[in-house]
Design a protein around this motif. Structure first.
Motif, PDB file in Angstrom:
ATOM      1  N   VAL A 120       0.834  -1.199   0.000  1.00  0.00           N
ATOM      2  CA  VAL A 120       0.000   0.000   0.000  1.00  0.00           C
ATOM      3  C   VAL A 120       0.869   1.249   0.000  1.00  0.00           C
ATOM      4  O   VAL A 120       0.614   2.203  -0.740  1.00  0.00           O
ATOM      5  N   ARG A 121       1.926   1.245   0.811  1.00  0.00           N
ATOM      6  CA  ARG A 121       2.793   2.419   0.931  1.00  0.00           C
ATOM      7  C   ARG A 121       3.590   2.688  -0.333  1.00  0.00           C
ATOM      8  O   ARG A 121       4.035   3.816  -0.574  1.00  0.00           O
ATOM      9  N   ARG A 122       3.767   1.675  -1.158  1.00  0.00           N
ATOM     10  CA  ARG A 122       4.502   1.845  -2.411  1.00  0.00           C
ATOM     11  C   ARG A 122       3.738   2.697  -3.414  1.00  0.00           C
ATOM     12  O   ARG A 122       4.325   3.427  -4.216  1.00  0.00           O
ATOM     13  N   TYR A 123       2.422   2.611  -3.410  1.00  0.00           N
ATOM     14  CA  TYR A 123       1.588   3.330  -4.372  1.00  0.00           C
ATOM     15  C   TYR A 123       1.792   4.837  -4.232  1.00  0.00           C
ATOM     16  O   TYR A 123       1.878   5.339  -3.115  1.00  0.00           O
ATOM     17  N   PRO A 124       1.872   5.620  -5.342  1.00  0.00           N
ATOM     18  CA  PRO A 124       1.542   5.270  -6.736  1.00  0.00           C
ATOM     19  C   PRO A 124       2.734   4.815  -7.571  1.00  0.00           C
ATOM     20  O   PRO A 124       2.628   4.742  -8.796  1.00  0.00           O
ATOM     21  N   PHE A 125       3.877   4.544  -6.921  1.00  0.00           N
ATOM     22  CA  PHE A 125       5.055   4.162  -7.683  1.00  0.00           C
ATOM     23  C   PHE A 125       5.157   2.645  -7.821  1.00  0.00           C
ATOM     24  O   PHE A 125       4.529   1.889  -7.081  1.00  0.00           O
ATOM     25  N   LEU A 126       6.010   2.221  -8.764  1.00  0.00           N
ATOM     26  CA  LEU A 126       6.168   0.793  -9.037  1.00  0.00           C
ATOM     27  C   LEU A 126       7.359   0.602  -9.965  1.00  0.00           C
ATOM     28  O   LEU A 126       7.555   1.391 -10.900  1.00  0.00           O
ATOM     29  N   LEU A 127       8.159  -0.410  -9.720  1.00  0.00           N
ATOM     30  CA  LEU A 127       9.229  -0.778 -10.654  1.00  0.00           C
ATOM     31  C   LEU A 127       8.678  -1.794 -11.642  1.00  0.00           C
ATOM     32  O   LEU A 127       8.085  -2.792 -11.239  1.00  0.00           O
ATOM     33  N   ALA A 128       8.855  -1.523 -12.932  1.00  0.00           N
ATOM     34  CA  ALA A 128       8.298  -2.409 -13.951  1.00  0.00           C
ATOM     35  C   ALA A 128       9.179  -2.418 -15.193  1.00  0.00           C
ATOM     36  O   ALA A 128       9.959  -1.481 -15.424  1.00  0.00           O
ATOM     37  N   LYS A 129       9.072  -3.478 -15.973  1.00  0.00           N
ATOM     38  CA  LYS A 129       9.759  -3.549 -17.256  1.00  0.00           C
ATOM     39  C   LYS A 129       8.953  -2.762 -18.286  1.00  0.00           C
ATOM     40  O   LYS A 129       7.743  -2.938 -18.403  1.00  0.00           O
ATOM     41  N   LEU A 130       9.643  -1.894 -19.045  1.00  0.00           N
ATOM     42  CA  LEU A 130       8.944  -1.095 -20.045  1.00  0.00           C
ATOM     43  C   LEU A 130       8.579  -1.917 -21.272  1.00  0.00           C
ATOM     44  O   LEU A 130       7.624  -1.590 -21.984  1.00  0.00           O
ATOM     45  N   THR A 131       9.340  -2.975 -21.512  1.00  0.00           N
ATOM     46  CA  THR A 131       9.024  -3.907 -22.591  1.00  0.00           C
ATOM     47  C   THR A 131       9.261  -5.317 -22.070  1.00  0.00           C
ATOM     48  O   THR A 131      10.063  -5.517 -21.139  1.00  0.00           O
ATOM     49  N   PRO A 132       8.603  -6.312 -22.661  1.00  0.00           N
ATOM     50  CA  PRO A 132       8.819  -7.696 -22.207  1.00  0.00           C
ATOM     51  C   PRO A 132      10.276  -8.134 -22.312  1.00  0.00           C
ATOM     52  O   PRO A 132      10.728  -9.001 -21.563  1.00  0.00           O
ATOM     53  N   GLN A 133      11.034  -7.524 -23.251  1.00  0.00           N
ATOM     54  CA  GLN A 133      12.427  -7.917 -23.458  1.00  0.00           C
ATOM     55  C   GLN A 133      13.399  -7.179 -22.540  1.00  0.00           C
ATOM     56  O   GLN A 133      14.575  -7.535 -22.458  1.00  0.00           O
ATOM     57  N   ALA A 134      12.930  -6.152 -21.861  1.00  0.00           N
ATOM     58  CA  ALA A 134      13.815  -5.339 -21.027  1.00  0.00           C
ATOM     59  C   ALA A 134      14.380  -6.162 -19.869  1.00  0.00           C
ATOM     60  O   ALA A 134      13.691  -6.992 -19.283  1.00  0.00           O
ATOM     61  N   GLU A 135      15.664  -5.928 -19.574  1.00  0.00           N
ATOM     62  CA  GLU A 135      16.310  -6.629 -18.474  1.00  0.00           C
ATOM     63  C   GLU A 135      16.233  -5.818 -17.177  1.00  0.00           C
ATOM     64  O   GLU A 135      16.256  -6.391 -16.088  1.00  0.00           O
TER      65      GLU A 135
END
Length: 260
Positions: free
Chosen positions: A100-115
């Motif tokens: 809950v405290r993480r929102y609204p941020f998030l670490l994510a891959k921008l593309t499926p191939q991204a490392e």
């Protein structure tokens, strides 16, 4: 500005957008005074690092299905949260899960191939944007400001805790310790008609007692065994949550319920 491609958005997130100094040079963030996105959520993902604190306030269960995850129950029924009022304000003091405290941020891959993972955010959150007041996300030179540094550090720690949680779940599944959970709770004024909650996972205590001594020793040394006990002890909190629902007039019609 383009949103990051997300076939399935995580809980709470309505959209995801990569954060960058070009598109968000003048953006600011402000403190979140309401948790409106949480008020209708009864179960929140939990990492193993939070078990010790979370067990004091919530039952810790496991989701159903082939890929179970730990959950903190804030209510026993879909759409019921006994810790957040209708305006999104906290009711009393309690441990707020890191998810809950993480929102609204998030670490994510921008593309499926991204490392690598990139810092993203939910643009529908009104606590971040081109606001008149708030803390700048970037300085005049385009370098991350204090809010971005803090968000990045928190999200990185959350990813590390998530990896530990996944390892914990893999070990539990390896030894086939999860079983279908069920609990029956009655009201004091109507003891003959119990509310039965199913649809969640819990540790099978018989299988736990049957573990070989070497595994028990290893789990005790690496801290896995205390996590299991924290989950087991926390299940008593289900009756407390049930009582909170009665006090808040949030107890639904008496039918078979799904807790997870």
């Amino acid at each position: 500005m383009a949103s990051a491609p997300q076939p399935t958005l995580p809980l709470f997130y309505n959209d995801l957008m990569p954060l960058n100094s070009r598109d968000h040079a003048t953006w600011k963030s402000r403190p979140i005074d309401k948790i409106e996105w949480l008020k209708n959520q009864h179960a929140v993902p939990l990492t193993v690092e939070e078990f010790a604190q979370a067990q004091r306030d919530f039952p810790i269960i496991f989701s159903a299905g082939d890929q179970p995850v730990p959950l903190a129950l804030m209510g026993l029924n879909e759409g019921v949260n006994t810790f957040i009022d209708d305006e999104g304000k906290p009711i009393g003091e309690f441990y707020l899960p890191a998810y809950v405290r993480r929102y609204p941020f998030l670490l994510a891959k921008l593309t499926p191939q991204a490392e690598e993972l990139s810092l993203c955010f939910d643009p529908t959150c009104d606590a971040i944007g081109d606001l008149a007041e708030g803390d700048p996300l970037f300085d005049e030179g385009g370098q991350p400001g204090a809010p971005v540094k803090a968000a990045l550090e928190f999200c990185e720690q959350f990813e590390q805790a998530g990896a530990k949680t996944q390892a914990f779940m893999e070990e539990i599944k390896k030894h086939d310790l999860l079983m279908d959970g069920e609990i029956a709770i009655t009201r004091n004024d109507d003891p003959d008609k119990p509310y039965v909650y199913r649809g969640f996972g819990m540790i099978d205590q018989e299988k736990l007692r049957a573990l070989d001594p070497a595994t028990v020793k290893e789990w005790n040394e690496n801290g896995l065994l205390p996590l299991i006990y924290a989950h087991m002890f926390s299940l008593d909190r289900m009756r407390v949550i049930f009582s909170r629902q009665i006090e808040q007039d949030k107890l639904p019609a008496q039918v078979l319920q799904t807790a997870g």
